[in-house]
Design an enzyme around this catalytic site. Structure first.
Site, PDB file in Angstrom:
ATOM      1  N   SER A  47       0.854  -1.190   0.000  1.00  0.00           N
ATOM      2  CA  SER A  47       0.000   0.000   0.000  1.00  0.00           C
ATOM      3  C   SER A  47       0.887   1.236   0.000  1.00  0.00           C
ATOM      4  O   SER A  47       1.618   1.483   0.979  1.00  0.00           O
ATOM      5  CB  SER A  47      -0.893   0.007   1.244  1.00  0.00           C
ATOM      6  OG  SER A  47      -1.404   1.311   1.430  1.00  0.00           O
ATOM      7  N   HIS A  97      -1.427  -1.495  -4.155  1.00  0.00           N
ATOM      8  CA  HIS A  97      -2.646  -1.032  -3.494  1.00  0.00           C
ATOM      9  C   HIS A  97      -2.595   0.494  -3.358  1.00  0.00           C
ATOM     10  O   HIS A  97      -1.654   1.044  -2.784  1.00  0.00           O
ATOM     11  CB  HIS A  97      -2.741  -1.704  -2.118  1.00  0.00           C
ATOM     12  CG  HIS A  97      -4.011  -1.445  -1.397  1.00  0.00           C
ATOM     13  ND1 HIS A  97      -5.143  -2.218  -1.550  1.00  0.00           N
ATOM     14  CD2 HIS A  97      -4.349  -0.487  -0.487  1.00  0.00           C
ATOM     15  CE1 HIS A  97      -6.103  -1.777  -0.770  1.00  0.00           C
ATOM     16  NE2 HIS A  97      -5.651  -0.703  -0.117  1.00  0.00           N
ATOM     17  N   ASP A 101      -4.603   3.691  -1.946  1.00  0.00           N
ATOM     18  CA  ASP A 101      -5.654   4.128  -1.027  1.00  0.00           C
ATOM     19  C   ASP A 101      -6.120   5.529  -1.390  1.00  0.00           C
ATOM     20  O   ASP A 101      -5.358   6.492  -1.273  1.00  0.00           O
ATOM     21  CB  ASP A 101      -5.118   4.127   0.408  1.00  0.00           C
ATOM     22  CG  ASP A 101      -5.007   2.722   0.962  1.00  0.00           C
ATOM     23  OD1 ASP A 101      -5.985   1.963   0.852  1.00  0.00           O
ATOM     24  OD2 ASP A 101      -3.936   2.378   1.508  1.00  0.00           O
ATOM     25  N   MET A 124      -8.606   8.537  -0.503  1.00  0.00           N
ATOM     26  CA  MET A 124      -9.415   9.046   0.620  1.00  0.00           C
ATOM     27  C   MET A 124      -9.886  10.455   0.304  1.00  0.00           C
ATOM     28  O   MET A 124      -9.105  11.266  -0.198  1.00  0.00           O
ATOM     29  CB  MET A 124      -8.569   9.075   1.894  1.00  0.00           C
ATOM     30  CG  MET A 124      -7.964   7.734   2.262  1.00  0.00           C
ATOM     31  SD  MET A 124      -6.992   7.883   3.775  1.00  0.00           S
ATOM     32  CE  MET A 124      -6.327   6.221   3.898  1.00  0.00           C
ATOM     33  N   HIS A 183      -8.399   1.335  -3.937  1.00  0.00           N
ATOM     34  CA  HIS A 183      -9.318   1.168  -2.804  1.00  0.00           C
ATOM     35  C   HIS A 183      -9.948   2.532  -2.546  1.00  0.00           C
ATOM     36  O   HIS A 183      -9.308   3.419  -1.991  1.00  0.00           O
ATOM     37  CB  HIS A 183      -8.495   0.654  -1.610  1.00  0.00           C
ATOM     38  CG  HIS A 183      -9.270   0.549  -0.343  1.00  0.00           C
ATOM     39  ND1 HIS A 183      -8.655   0.378   0.891  1.00  0.00           N
ATOM     40  CD2 HIS A 183     -10.616   0.575  -0.085  1.00  0.00           C
ATOM     41  CE1 HIS A 183      -9.575   0.304   1.829  1.00  0.00           C
ATOM     42  NE2 HIS A 183     -10.766   0.428   1.266  1.00  0.00           N
ATOM     43  N   MET A 232     -11.937   4.951  -0.679  1.00  0.00           N
ATOM     44  CA  MET A 232     -12.557   5.295   0.609  1.00  0.00           C
ATOM     45  C   MET A 232     -13.161   6.683   0.438  1.00  0.00           C
ATOM     46  O   MET A 232     -12.664   7.688   0.959  1.00  0.00           O
ATOM     47  CB  MET A 232     -11.508   5.258   1.722  1.00  0.00           C
ATOM     48  CG  MET A 232     -11.112   3.843   2.095  1.00  0.00           C
ATOM     49  SD  MET A 232      -9.577   3.765   3.028  1.00  0.00           S
ATOM     50  CE  MET A 232      -8.416   3.817   1.688  1.00  0.00           C
ATOM     51  N   MET A 241     -11.522  -4.956   5.902  1.00  0.00           N
ATOM     52  CA  MET A 241     -10.709  -3.989   6.650  1.00  0.00           C
ATOM     53  C   MET A 241     -10.348  -4.612   7.995  1.00  0.00           C
ATOM     54  O   MET A 241     -11.237  -4.999   8.761  1.00  0.00           O
ATOM     55  CB  MET A 241     -11.485  -2.688   6.889  1.00  0.00           C
ATOM     56  CG  MET A 241     -11.677  -1.779   5.694  1.00  0.00           C
ATOM     57  SD  MET A 241     -10.200  -1.204   4.810  1.00  0.00           S
ATOM     58  CE  MET A 241      -9.113  -0.655   6.101  1.00  0.00           C
ATOM     59  N   PHE A 294      -6.246   5.598   7.975  1.00  0.00           N
ATOM     60  CA  PHE A 294      -4.853   5.829   8.346  1.00  0.00           C
ATOM     61  C   PHE A 294      -4.043   4.538   8.239  1.00  0.00           C
ATOM     62  O   PHE A 294      -4.579   3.450   8.496  1.00  0.00           O
ATOM     63  CB  PHE A 294      -4.755   6.349   9.786  1.00  0.00           C
ATOM     64  CG  PHE A 294      -5.530   7.618   9.984  1.00  0.00           C
ATOM     65  CD1 PHE A 294      -4.969   8.852   9.684  1.00  0.00           C
ATOM     66  CD2 PHE A 294      -6.844   7.574  10.436  1.00  0.00           C
ATOM     67  CE1 PHE A 294      -5.707  10.017   9.830  1.00  0.00           C
ATOM     68  CE2 PHE A 294      -7.592   8.730  10.592  1.00  0.00           C
ATOM     69  CZ  PHE A 294      -7.021   9.963  10.291  1.00  0.00           C
ATOM     70  N   ASP A 319      -6.794  -5.890   4.800  1.00  0.00           N
ATOM     71  CA  ASP A 319      -6.171  -4.572   4.652  1.00  0.00           C
ATOM     72  C   ASP A 319      -6.078  -3.877   6.002  1.00  0.00           C
ATOM     73  O   ASP A 319      -7.089  -3.487   6.589  1.00  0.00           O
ATOM     74  CB  ASP A 319      -6.995  -3.727   3.667  1.00  0.00           C
ATOM     75  CG  ASP A 319      -6.345  -2.394   3.361  1.00  0.00           C
ATOM     76  OD1 ASP A 319      -5.198  -2.169   3.785  1.00  0.00           O
ATOM     77  OD2 ASP A 319      -6.998  -1.578   2.683  1.00  0.00           O
ATOM     78  N   GLY A 320      -4.830  -3.700   6.471  1.00  0.00           N
ATOM     79  CA  GLY A 320      -4.583  -2.932   7.687  1.00  0.00           C
ATOM     80  C   GLY A 320      -3.911  -3.738   8.781  1.00  0.00           C
ATOM     81  O   GLY A 320      -4.382  -4.803   9.164  1.00  0.00           O
ATOM     82  N   GLY A 321      -2.782  -3.244   9.231  1.00  0.00           N
ATOM     83  CA  GLY A 321      -2.086  -3.889  10.349  1.00  0.00           C
ATOM     84  C   GLY A 321      -1.481  -5.234  10.014  1.00  0.00           C
ATOM     85  O   GLY A 321      -1.229  -6.037  10.920  1.00  0.00           O
ATOM     86  N   SER A 375       2.787  -0.069   6.191  1.00  0.00           N
ATOM     87  CA  SER A 375       3.925   0.191   7.092  1.00  0.00           C
ATOM     88  C   SER A 375       4.935  -0.936   7.085  1.00  0.00           C
ATOM     89  O   SER A 375       6.143  -0.691   7.158  1.00  0.00           O
ATOM     90  CB  SER A 375       3.441   0.375   8.525  1.00  0.00           C
ATOM     91  OG  SER A 375       2.341   1.220   8.559  1.00  0.00           O
TER      92      SER A 375
HETATM   93  C1  DX5 Z   1      -6.264   2.208   5.622  1.00  0.00           C
HETATM   94  C2  DX5 Z   1      -5.815   1.698   4.276  1.00  0.00           C
HETATM   95  C3  DX5 Z   1      -4.747   0.667   4.307  1.00  0.00           C
HETATM   96  C4  DX5 Z   1      -3.458   1.123   4.937  1.00  0.00           C
HETATM   97  C5  DX5 Z   1      -2.684  -0.060   5.417  1.00  0.00           C
HETATM   98  O1  DX5 Z   1      -7.364   3.031   5.446  1.00  0.00           O
HETATM   99  O2  DX5 Z   1      -6.913   1.151   3.570  1.00  0.00           O
HETATM  100  O3  DX5 Z   1      -4.494   0.184   2.985  1.00  0.00           O
HETATM  101  O4  DX5 Z   1      -2.651   1.836   4.050  1.00  0.00           O
HETATM  102  O5  DX5 Z   1      -1.586   0.423   6.098  1.00  0.00           O
HETATM  103  P1  DX5 Z   1      -0.850  -0.421   7.218  1.00  0.00           P
HETATM  104  O6  DX5 Z   1      -0.328  -1.645   6.545  1.00  0.00           O
HETATM  105  O7  DX5 Z   1       0.217   0.503   7.684  1.00  0.00           O
HETATM  106  O8  DX5 Z   1      -1.876  -0.747   8.264  1.00  0.00           O
HETATM  107 ZN    ZN Z   2      -6.505   0.149   1.607  1.00  0.00          ZN
END
Ligand code: DX5
Ligand code: ZN
Length: 228
Positions: free
Chosen positions: A11, A36, A38, A40, A69, A71, A140, A146, A178-180, A201
């Protein structure tokens, strides 16, 4: 589904935007084939990120599959411009779509692969009527908006449920988390049924972007289960 390789989708939200092209190439060298992106709008989520010009530039720069993606509160307004910019996969949020089936149909009509995303608080059963229409379901595993947040463990059950429904109904949509996502949970996510792990990250958080993709992929695919 056969013993497919679980893919890592970096991402770029966590990338250094002043070195975006170089970092994307580094991620690709690690074996990533999906990128990926993102998007927003500061309304559906409390943050603003990447838009159409970035997708246009990336399209010219990399052969990776550009997976957008969205959002945003009004995805219908942006599907055509993102397709024209070069997006091959477009994922919209269930929570943002009044006429979800129509929105997914619009994505397919414009030649991109349609995906649907679920926030952590949204149950899987709300997708029952559209699962046959989608190429992917994005679960998610943090609240959207974020990067760098902590993985929400209860999302694991949703992934397992989707994997079960997919087998029961003989469907072939992909499941994305997606996320963490980290090397600590990549294997469990793969075992739960994920095909694609989105990682921001844990890919761009240190300078060894290529090595980070390889490490995540190795964890996800370690003695990968054969899914019937
Ligand atoms: C959050 C995004 C994710 C995010 C993942 O809204 O959709 O794609 O970038 O980032 P990490 O891997 O740092 O959680
Ligand atoms: Zn995403």
């Amino acid at each position: 589904m056969s013993a497919a390789v679980v893919e890592i989708a970096p991402s770029i939200l966590a990338a250094d935007f002043a070195r975006l092209g170089v970092q994307v190439n580094q991620a690709e060298s690690g074996g990533a084939t999906f990128l990926h992106i993102d998007v927003m709008d500061g309304h559906f989520v409390p943050n603003i990120s990447i838009g159409i010009p970035v997708v246009e530039s990336l399209r010219k720069h990399t052969p990776m599959v550009l997976d957008c993606h969205l959002m945003v509160s009004d995805p219908d307004a942006f599907i055509d411009p993102f397709c024209k910019a070069g997006a091959q996969m477009i994922t919209v949020h269930q929570e943002a779509c009044t006429h979800l089936a129509r929105t997914l149909g619009l994505i397919a009509d414009l030649g991109a692969a349609p995906g649907v995303a679920l926030n952590p608080a949204t149950p899987v059963f709300l997708l029952e009527e559209v699962l046959a229409q989608v190429r992917q379901v994005l679960v998610m595993t943090v609240n959207p908006g974020f990067g760098g947040q902590k993985f929400i463990a209860s999302a694991m059950g949703k992934i397992e449920r989707l994997d079960r429904i997919r087998a029961e109904r003989g469907l072939d949509f992909l499941i994305q988390a997606d996320g963490g996502v980290t090397t600590a949970n990549a294997r469990a996510l793969a075992e739960a049924g994920c095909d694609i792990l989105v990682a921001g990250s844990s890919v761009f958080g240190t300078d060894d972007v290529t090595g980070n993709v390889i490490a995540l992929s190795d964890c996800a695919n370690r003695s990968a289960p054969v899914r019937a």
